[in-house]
Design a protein around this motif. Sequence first.
Motif, PDB file in Angstrom:
ATOM      1  N   ASP A  11      47.826  39.591 -41.830  1.00 38.26           N
ATOM      2  CA  ASP A  11      47.826  40.426 -41.072  1.00 38.26           C
ATOM      3  C   ASP A  11      49.333  40.235 -40.619  1.00 38.26           C
ATOM      4  OD1 ASP A  11      45.823  41.736 -42.429  1.00 38.26           O
ATOM      5  OD2 ASP A  11      45.021  41.168 -40.651  1.00 38.26           O
ATOM      6  N   ALA A  12      49.487  38.841 -40.073  1.00 40.62           N
ATOM      7  CA  ALA A  12      50.839  38.883 -39.245  1.00 40.62           C
ATOM      8  C   ALA A  12      51.818  38.803 -40.219  1.00 40.62           C
ATOM      9  CB  ALA A  12      50.631  37.846 -38.739  1.00 40.62           C
ATOM     10  N   THR A  13      51.587  38.385 -41.471  1.00 41.20           N
ATOM     11  CA  THR A  13      52.752  38.363 -42.317  1.00 41.20           C
ATOM     12  C   THR A  13      53.495  39.446 -42.716  1.00 41.20           C
ATOM     13  OG1 THR A  13      52.266  36.024 -43.052  1.00 41.20           O
ATOM     14  CG2 THR A  13      53.636  37.754 -44.451  1.00 41.20           C
ATOM     15  N   LEU A  14      52.413  40.715 -43.639  1.00 36.28           N
ATOM     16  CA  LEU A  14      52.435  41.846 -43.953  1.00 36.28           C
ATOM     17  C   LEU A  14      53.137  42.961 -42.866  1.00 36.28           C
ATOM     18  CD1 LEU A  14      52.084  44.275 -46.078  1.00 36.28           C
ATOM     19  CD2 LEU A  14      50.141  44.136 -45.684  1.00 36.28           C
ATOM     20  N   GLY A  15      52.521  42.557 -41.263  1.00 33.44           N
ATOM     21  CA  GLY A  15      52.938  42.770 -40.263  1.00 33.44           C
ATOM     22  C   GLY A  15      54.986  42.667 -40.069  1.00 33.44           C
ATOM     23  N   ALA A  16      54.848  42.009 -40.408  1.00 34.20           N
ATOM     24  CA  ALA A  16      56.168  41.700 -40.402  1.00 34.20           C
ATOM     25  C   ALA A  16      57.321  41.954 -41.436  1.00 34.20           C
ATOM     26  CB  ALA A  16      56.535  39.819 -39.956  1.00 34.20           C
ATOM     27  N   ASN A  22      53.114  44.418 -35.515  1.00 37.02           N
ATOM     28  CA  ASN A  22      52.145  42.746 -34.894  1.00 37.02           C
ATOM     29  C   ASN A  22      51.269  41.792 -35.439  1.00 37.02           C
ATOM     30  OD1 ASN A  22      54.790  42.723 -32.838  1.00 37.02           O
ATOM     31  ND2 ASN A  22      53.709  44.654 -31.299  1.00 37.02           N
ATOM     32  N   GLY A  23      51.074  41.833 -36.901  1.00 33.86           N
ATOM     33  CA  GLY A  23      49.468  41.763 -37.439  1.00 33.86           C
ATOM     34  C   GLY A  23      48.304  41.539 -36.766  1.00 33.86           C
ATOM     35  N   ARG A  24      48.759  43.054 -36.140  1.00 36.06           N
ATOM     36  CA  ARG A  24      46.711  43.021 -35.066  1.00 36.06           C
ATOM     37  C   ARG A  24      46.135  43.619 -35.525  1.00 36.06           C
ATOM     38  NH1 ARG A  24      47.484  40.031 -30.227  1.00 36.06           N
ATOM     39  NH2 ARG A  24      49.407  39.185 -30.015  1.00 36.06           N
ATOM     40  N   THR A  25      46.784  44.632 -36.379  1.00 32.60           N
ATOM     41  CA  THR A  25      46.167  46.168 -37.312  1.00 32.60           C
ATOM     42  C   THR A  25      46.094  44.892 -38.829  1.00 32.60           C
ATOM     43  OG1 THR A  25      45.489  47.403 -35.466  1.00 32.60           O
ATOM     44  CG2 THR A  25      45.096  48.344 -37.594  1.00 32.60           C
ATOM     45  N   GLY A  26      44.591  45.445 -39.680  1.00 29.77           N
ATOM     46  CA  GLY A  26      44.987  45.623 -40.486  1.00 29.77           C
ATOM     47  C   GLY A  26      45.720  46.821 -42.066  1.00 29.77           C
ATOM     48  N   LEU A  27      45.636  46.465 -42.939  1.00 32.60           N
ATOM     49  CA  LEU A  27      46.764  47.296 -43.290  1.00 32.60           C
ATOM     50  C   LEU A  27      45.643  47.942 -44.901  1.00 32.60           C
ATOM     51  CD1 LEU A  27      50.203  47.164 -43.718  1.00 32.60           C
ATOM     52  CD2 LEU A  27      48.975  49.905 -42.636  1.00 32.60           C
TER      53      LEU A  27
END
Length: 303
Positions: free
Chosen positions: A11-16, A48-53
Amino acid sequence: MARDGGTRPADATLGAQVRAARATQKISLRALSRTLGISPATISQIENGRTGLSVVRLGQIADALNLTVPQILDIVVDPEAPEIPPTSVPTGPPTAPTPPANESDRSDWRTYAPLDFDPVLRAALEEFLEIGYHGATVRGIASRCGLSVSGLYHYYTSKQHMLLTILDLTMTELLQRARAARDEGRDPVERFSLLIEHLALFHTHRRELGFVGASEMRSFDTENRTKIAGMRTSQQRMVDEEVEAAVHDGRFRNDHPHEASRAVVTMCTALPNWWRPDGPLSAERVAQQYVGFALDLMQYTSP
């Protein structure tokens, strides 16, 4: 989805990657949130990777940024880079997500909307139907839905995960509609008839799912096969209970009602093998005929 303020590496990687794509396109967080119809705080949580997509949401973000999903997933990022502080965007109640069609109320159990699968599951279903589970490849499924293999793995860990998700959604919808149909009946015979009508309608309107369910159970590992088989048993048991009650009331006179109940259900689940929407019989006409066949098999006696 991460909870209690934590994040998963994926999630952190995708958010970034989403944050970098937005910056590249010179679109503000607030403008993106307006386009998507969600709060700026939610966008911040995603970045910020705190919510999944979900796959669907990622596709919406890509469209809003005039990019493709693969272009976002190909961005090289450092997920350890400093986060955008949550206080940098206004806070407020999050926008409620729209429930998927297959989780909606099933009171109108005879009505079928188009299948509402995310792009990955739709691609996996097409691949399984065309060449079978064992012939399908993750690369082929990724190609069908326009994702890279690594991008697909962000959502589903394996072919087995995709197959399980497809049949779990299938059986969940089947059981929801079955309960709604059964609840309309006033006596065992009527409830039995409604359940058979439901099974016939489901296996015509959802024939693709029914075909995969019948042909690919052997492809599951033991744990997943047990789970889906248990849901199938729940559906069969609904029919069995009404048959037993109708026999008790003297309305069904078949000498082998237990076996006849399974024969009726199997008759319905076999519909995907031959029924076609462009054939001479509509789904509704087939369902009407199958109720008649089932009552004849049970040797129904009118009061």
